[in-house]
Design a protein around this motif. Structure first.
Motif, PDB file in Angstrom:
ATOM      1  N   LEU A  74       0.854  -1.136  -0.221  1.00 19.79           N
ATOM      2  CA  LEU A  74       0.102   0.013   0.166  1.00 19.79           C
ATOM      3  C   LEU A  74       0.695   1.275   0.109  1.00 19.79           C
ATOM      4  N   CYS A  75       2.082   1.129   0.740  1.00 16.25           N
ATOM      5  CA  CYS A  75       2.846   2.412   0.542  1.00 16.25           C
ATOM      6  C   CYS A  75       3.269   2.869  -0.796  1.00 16.25           C
ATOM      7  N   ILE A  76       3.301   1.978  -1.770  1.00 14.90           N
ATOM      8  CA  ILE A  76       3.779   2.339  -3.234  1.00 14.90           C
ATOM      9  C   ILE A  76       2.460   3.060  -3.799  1.00 14.90           C
ATOM     10  N   ALA A  77       1.298   2.456  -3.586  1.00  9.63           N
ATOM     11  CA  ALA A  77      -0.104   2.973  -4.151  1.00  9.63           C
ATOM     12  C   ALA A  77      -0.235   4.431  -3.495  1.00  9.63           C
ATOM     13  N   PHE A  78      -0.040   4.422  -1.952  1.00 13.93           N
ATOM     14  CA  PHE A  78      -0.348   5.542  -1.536  1.00 13.93           C
ATOM     15  C   PHE A  78       0.656   6.831  -1.676  1.00 13.93           C
ATOM     16  N   VAL A  79       1.835   6.430  -2.035  1.00 13.66           N
ATOM     17  CA  VAL A  79       2.737   7.494  -2.529  1.00 13.66           C
ATOM     18  C   VAL A  79       2.570   8.225  -3.811  1.00 13.66           C
ATOM     19  N   ILE A  80       2.060   7.510  -4.875  1.00 13.39           N
ATOM     20  CA  ILE A  80       1.702   7.734  -6.234  1.00 13.39           C
ATOM     21  C   ILE A  80       0.381   8.638  -5.991  1.00 13.39           C
ATOM     22  N   ILE A 131      -0.320  12.836  -6.739  1.00 13.19           N
ATOM     23  CA  ILE A 131      -1.278  13.260  -7.806  1.00 13.19           C
ATOM     24  C   ILE A 131      -2.286  14.143  -7.004  1.00 13.19           C
ATOM     25  N   VAL A 132      -2.820  13.998  -5.898  1.00  9.84           N
ATOM     26  CA  VAL A 132      -3.950  14.785  -5.373  1.00  9.84           C
ATOM     27  C   VAL A 132      -3.154  15.790  -4.844  1.00  9.84           C
ATOM     28  N   ASN A 133      -2.111  15.906  -4.378  1.00  5.95           N
ATOM     29  CA  ASN A 133      -1.552  17.293  -3.911  1.00  5.95           C
ATOM     30  C   ASN A 133      -1.034  18.213  -4.916  1.00  5.95           C
ATOM     31  N   PRO A 183       5.078  19.334  -4.874  1.00  6.59           N
ATOM     32  CA  PRO A 183       5.552  20.631  -5.184  1.00  6.59           C
ATOM     33  C   PRO A 183       6.543  20.580  -6.327  1.00  6.59           C
ATOM     34  N   TYR A 184       7.329  19.600  -6.464  1.00  6.98           N
ATOM     35  CA  TYR A 184       8.299  19.433  -7.361  1.00  6.98           C
ATOM     36  C   TYR A 184       7.777  18.809  -8.604  1.00  6.98           C
ATOM     37  N   VAL A 185       6.902  18.062  -8.414  1.00  8.01           N
ATOM     38  CA  VAL A 185       5.981  17.500  -9.572  1.00  8.01           C
ATOM     39  C   VAL A 185       5.377  18.507 -10.437  1.00  8.01           C
ATOM     40  N   SER A 186       4.689  19.389  -9.733  1.00  9.08           N
ATOM     41  CA  SER A 186       3.908  20.425  -9.988  1.00  9.08           C
ATOM     42  C   SER A 186       4.761  21.427 -10.986  1.00  9.08           C
ATOM     43  N   THR A 187       6.018  21.681 -10.678  1.00 17.43           N
ATOM     44  CA  THR A 187       6.949  22.375 -11.538  1.00 17.43           C
ATOM     45  C   THR A 187       7.307  21.805 -12.733  1.00 17.43           C
TER      46      THR A 187
END
Length: 364
Positions: free
Chosen positions: A54-60, A64-66, A330-334
């Motif tokens: 579940l750790c892998i799924a919830f990191v992804i 996404i949602v943040n 924040p890094y993904v959003s940039t």
């Protein structure tokens, strides 16, 4: 330069080292759960490592949602309904899966919210009014979850996801350019640069907020970018946050999706709206989590939900995962186009909503 008060220095130090506190919180949570939570008598290493994946799924999911600025449970709850049974070989009751989603997103959104506070993108006065207005509706929705039939729960969840999908496609979540508050040079720093921009000594870097007599708010973030808006439109925001609050308590999401739209409609700059919304969703998620964990005895004829029934061997993996995703976002959003992510999530919500409607009618 005025001398900062002890409380200001404490706040500045906390925000400066927020990454340490952010990752210390889930560590303390896991240690507390392992040592003190009521677990099965035969719980060994197999019990605690049963749901490591579940750790892998919830990191992804948290990333996404943040990045988009919505509630984590909007993805976590459907994941636990459709994907979890395929891997784990068993299903979860609605109240249990909502509880897992809420506990997990409480940590993840708090992690992301601290980052927005650090950058000066949270209107605390606006956030406080929205949280206080949402509280009774969140509690009502959480208590309702104890007695609502499962088919109706799936139908309401489908309605909420369809609404979220529509609102995501409709919302313009593109980050506006700096300097929206006026004609000042967007590259100018409030520190020793433009005297017309606010600069608070107790904030990191060139950050500050100033409210004029006519109600116009000028906000400067940590990078020196300025934003102008008013706090008008309380009635519209109250209506959206109250309806969203019921779904937040019932299904684990809703207040964020409806709330972000109401702030954009009342002309709050999108980056300030997303930052402020993180605070509201995080605090209402914490409140809803507490009601889901401890509130079963308050509702006559409710399902047997209490502290001992919480699947602790799941949340010890999902909580650290959502905190990590909140810091990555924040890094993904940039690096990625927010509009592309928004369309993907909106389309996913529409597909999941269709499947939930089939479940509610017995067709799936």
């Amino acid at each position: 330069m005025t001398t900062s008060s002890p409380s200001s220095r404490l706040q500045k130090g906390f925000l400066k080292y927020q990454h340490v506190f952010v990752f210390l919180a889930p560590l303390l949570f896991v240690v507390g759960v392992y040592t003190a939570a009521p677990t099965p008598a035969d719980a060994g290493s197999g019990y605690w490592f049963e749901y490591w994946w579940l750790c892998i799924a919830f990191v992804i999911g948290a990333t996404i949602v943040n990045t988009v600025g919505i509630s984590g449970s909007a993805l976590f709850v459907p994941f636990l309904i459709f994907i979890f049974p395929l891997i784990a070989g068993k299903t979860l009751t609605p109240e249990t899966l909502v509880k897992v989603g809420l506990i997990s997103e409480s940590f993840g959104l708090s992690s992301s919210a601290l980052a927005f506070i650090q950058y000066g993108l949270v209107d605390r006065r606006l956030a406080l009014s929205l949280v206080l207005g949402s509280v009774p509706f969140v509690i009502a929705g959480a208590l309702l979850s104890f007695v609502i039939p499962e088919p109706l729960f799936h139908a309401l969840l489908g309605i909420a996801l369809l609404a979220a999908s529509y609102l995501l496609f409709k919302a313009d979540l593109g980050h506006e350019e700096p300097g929206e508050a006026g004609d000042s040079d967007p590259e100018v720093s409030a520190d020793g640069g433009d005297a017309t921009l606010p600069d608070d000594d107790n904030k990191l870097g060139p950050a500050g907020v100033e409210t004029a007599d006519n109600g116009t708010v000028t906000r400067v973030d940590r990078d020196g970018n300025d934003y102008g808006y008013t706090r008008g439109g309380y009635l519209e925001r109250f209506a959206n946050y109250s309806i969203g609050g019921v779904f937040q308590g019932l299904a684990g999401f809703g207040v964020g999706e409806l709330g972000i739209i109401s702030m954009l409609r009342t002309e709050v700059p999108v980056r300030v709206a997303i930052g402020t919304n993180h605070i509201v969703v995080a605090l209402t998620a914490v409140l809803a989590s507490l009601v889901h964990v401890f509130g079963g005895g308050l509702v006559p004829g409710a399902h047997s939900i209490n502290l001992a029934s919480t699947p602790w061997n799941m949340v010890v993996w999902t909580v650290p995962a959502t905190v990590t995703g909140g810091q990555i976002a924040p890094y993904v959003s940039t690096a990625l186009d927010t509009g592309t992510i928004k369309k993907f999530v909106g389309g996913l919500f529409a597909v999941i909503a269709g499947a939930l409607f089939l479940m509610a009618t017995g067709g799936l």
